[in-house]
Design a protein around this motif. Structure first.
Motif, PDB file in Angstrom:
ATOM      1  N   ASP A   6      10.349  23.672  -3.326  1.00  0.00           N
ATOM      2  CA  ASP A   6       9.341  22.808  -2.766  1.00  0.00           C
ATOM      3  C   ASP A   6       9.483  21.405  -3.671  1.00  0.00           C
ATOM      4  OD1 ASP A   6       8.000  23.088  -5.276  1.00  0.00           O
ATOM      5  OD2 ASP A   6       6.080  24.003  -4.285  1.00  0.00           O
ATOM      6  N   TRP A   7       8.280  20.568  -3.437  1.00  0.00           N
ATOM      7  CA  TRP A   7       8.460  19.410  -4.319  1.00  0.00           C
ATOM      8  C   TRP A   7       8.570  19.541  -5.791  1.00  0.00           C
ATOM      9  CZ3 TRP A   7       5.015  17.243  -7.590  1.00  0.00           C
ATOM     10  CH2 TRP A   7       3.847  17.861  -7.629  1.00  0.00           C
ATOM     11  N   THR A   8       8.081  20.401  -6.233  1.00  0.00           N
ATOM     12  CA  THR A   8       8.020  20.559  -7.617  1.00  0.00           C
ATOM     13  C   THR A   8       9.526  20.816  -8.280  1.00  0.00           C
ATOM     14  OG1 THR A   8       7.512  23.234  -7.722  1.00  0.00           O
ATOM     15  CG2 THR A   8       5.688  21.338  -7.930  1.00  0.00           C
ATOM     16  N   SER A   9      10.499  21.257  -7.403  1.00  0.00           N
ATOM     17  CA  SER A   9      11.863  21.337  -7.656  1.00  0.00           C
ATOM     18  C   SER A   9      12.696  20.426  -6.932  1.00  0.00           C
ATOM     19  CB  SER A   9      12.392  22.836  -7.391  1.00  0.00           C
ATOM     20  OG  SER A   9      12.316  23.218  -6.119  1.00  0.00           O
ATOM     21  N   LEU A  14       6.296  21.554   0.976  1.00  0.00           N
ATOM     22  CA  LEU A  14       5.155  22.181   0.209  1.00  0.00           C
ATOM     23  C   LEU A  14       5.216  23.648   0.356  1.00  0.00           C
ATOM     24  CD1 LEU A  14       1.937  20.167   1.658  1.00  0.00           C
ATOM     25  CD2 LEU A  14       2.993  20.126  -0.757  1.00  0.00           C
ATOM     26  N   TYR A  16       3.182  27.788  -0.890  1.00  0.00           N
ATOM     27  CA  TYR A  16       2.066  28.375  -1.323  1.00  0.00           C
ATOM     28  C   TYR A  16       2.395  29.734  -1.381  1.00  0.00           C
ATOM     29  CZ  TYR A  16       1.012  29.520   3.513  1.00  0.00           C
ATOM     30  OH  TYR A  16       1.029  30.111   4.614  1.00  0.00           O
ATOM     31  N   TYR A  27      -2.337  27.932  -4.233  1.00  0.00           N
ATOM     32  CA  TYR A  27      -1.218  26.887  -4.124  1.00  0.00           C
ATOM     33  C   TYR A  27      -0.375  27.147  -5.514  1.00  0.00           C
ATOM     34  CZ  TYR A  27       0.796  22.132  -4.164  1.00  0.00           C
ATOM     35  OH  TYR A  27       1.593  21.161  -4.254  1.00  0.00           O
ATOM     36  N   PHE A  28      -1.023  27.481  -6.586  1.00  0.00           N
ATOM     37  CA  PHE A  28      -0.037  27.472  -7.870  1.00  0.00           C
ATOM     38  C   PHE A  28       0.515  28.976  -7.829  1.00  0.00           C
ATOM     39  CE2 PHE A  28      -3.339  24.449  -8.972  1.00  0.00           C
ATOM     40  CZ  PHE A  28      -2.410  23.303  -9.415  1.00  0.00           C
ATOM     41  N   THR A  87      -2.291  15.049  -4.146  1.00  0.00           N
ATOM     42  CA  THR A  87      -1.394  14.664  -3.239  1.00  0.00           C
ATOM     43  C   THR A  87      -1.670  12.984  -3.267  1.00  0.00           C
ATOM     44  OG1 THR A  87      -0.065  14.065  -1.380  1.00  0.00           O
ATOM     45  CG2 THR A  87      -2.216  14.765  -1.010  1.00  0.00           C
ATOM     46  N   ARG A 109      10.595  11.287  -9.726  1.00  0.00           N
ATOM     47  CA  ARG A 109      10.827  12.347  -8.984  1.00  0.00           C
ATOM     48  C   ARG A 109      10.138  12.106  -7.418  1.00  0.00           C
ATOM     49  NH1 ARG A 109       7.054  16.479 -12.030  1.00  0.00           N
ATOM     50  NH2 ARG A 109       8.667  17.774 -10.763  1.00  0.00           N
ATOM     51  N   VAL A 111       7.150  13.151  -4.736  1.00  0.00           N
ATOM     52  CA  VAL A 111       5.727  13.712  -4.671  1.00  0.00           C
ATOM     53  C   VAL A 111       5.326  13.760  -3.270  1.00  0.00           C
ATOM     54  CG1 VAL A 111       5.079  12.750  -7.179  1.00  0.00           C
ATOM     55  CG2 VAL A 111       4.481  11.400  -4.929  1.00  0.00           C
TER      56      VAL A 111
END
Length: 119
Positions: A6-9, A14, A16, A27-28, A87, A109, A111
């Motif tokens: 997802d966006w964190t990588s 997104l 979940y 979500y986390f 967001t 990055r 987001v």
């Protein structure tokens, strides 16, 4: 945990989790369910659609690197899948607006970025 990017990588998505034992959605992502402790969690991709729960404008950036972006809008969104996420947001959005999520560069990055959903 699943290997869904997802966006964190760096992926434009997104993700979940849903617990296979008790059905909790969050979500986390973790290796276990925070409610029942089960390791039977499944990562899923979210649609990116939801409703604005809260919104604010950041006028003082948290770092020198991000100062050039201020002011910018931040929203809490209730995703249609049942989780809430933070967001970046388009100007003019208000609480209760139905949104769709895209992704934008912010600093070094990408987001999530929400805009009014187009009909």
């Amino acid at each position: 945990m699943s290997g869904i990017a997802d966006w964190t990588s760096g992926a434009e998505a997104l993700a979940y989790e849903r617990c296979g034992a008790c059905g909790t959605i969050r979500y986390f992502r973790r290796a276990f369910c925070a409610v029942c402790g089960s390791p039977a969690v499944e990562s899923r991709l979210a649609s990116g659609r939801g409703t604005v729960y809260a919104i604010t404008t950041v006028t003082r950036a948290p770092s020198a690197e991000l100062r050039a972006y201020a002011p910018y809008r931040i929203a809490l969104v209730d995703a249609e899948e049942g989780f809430r996420f933070m967001t970046h947001a388009a100007e003019g959005l208000t609480i209760g607006d139905v949104i769709s999520t895209t992704f934008r560069s912010f600093g070094e990055r990408i987001v999530p970025f929400v805009e009014p959903e187009r009909s």
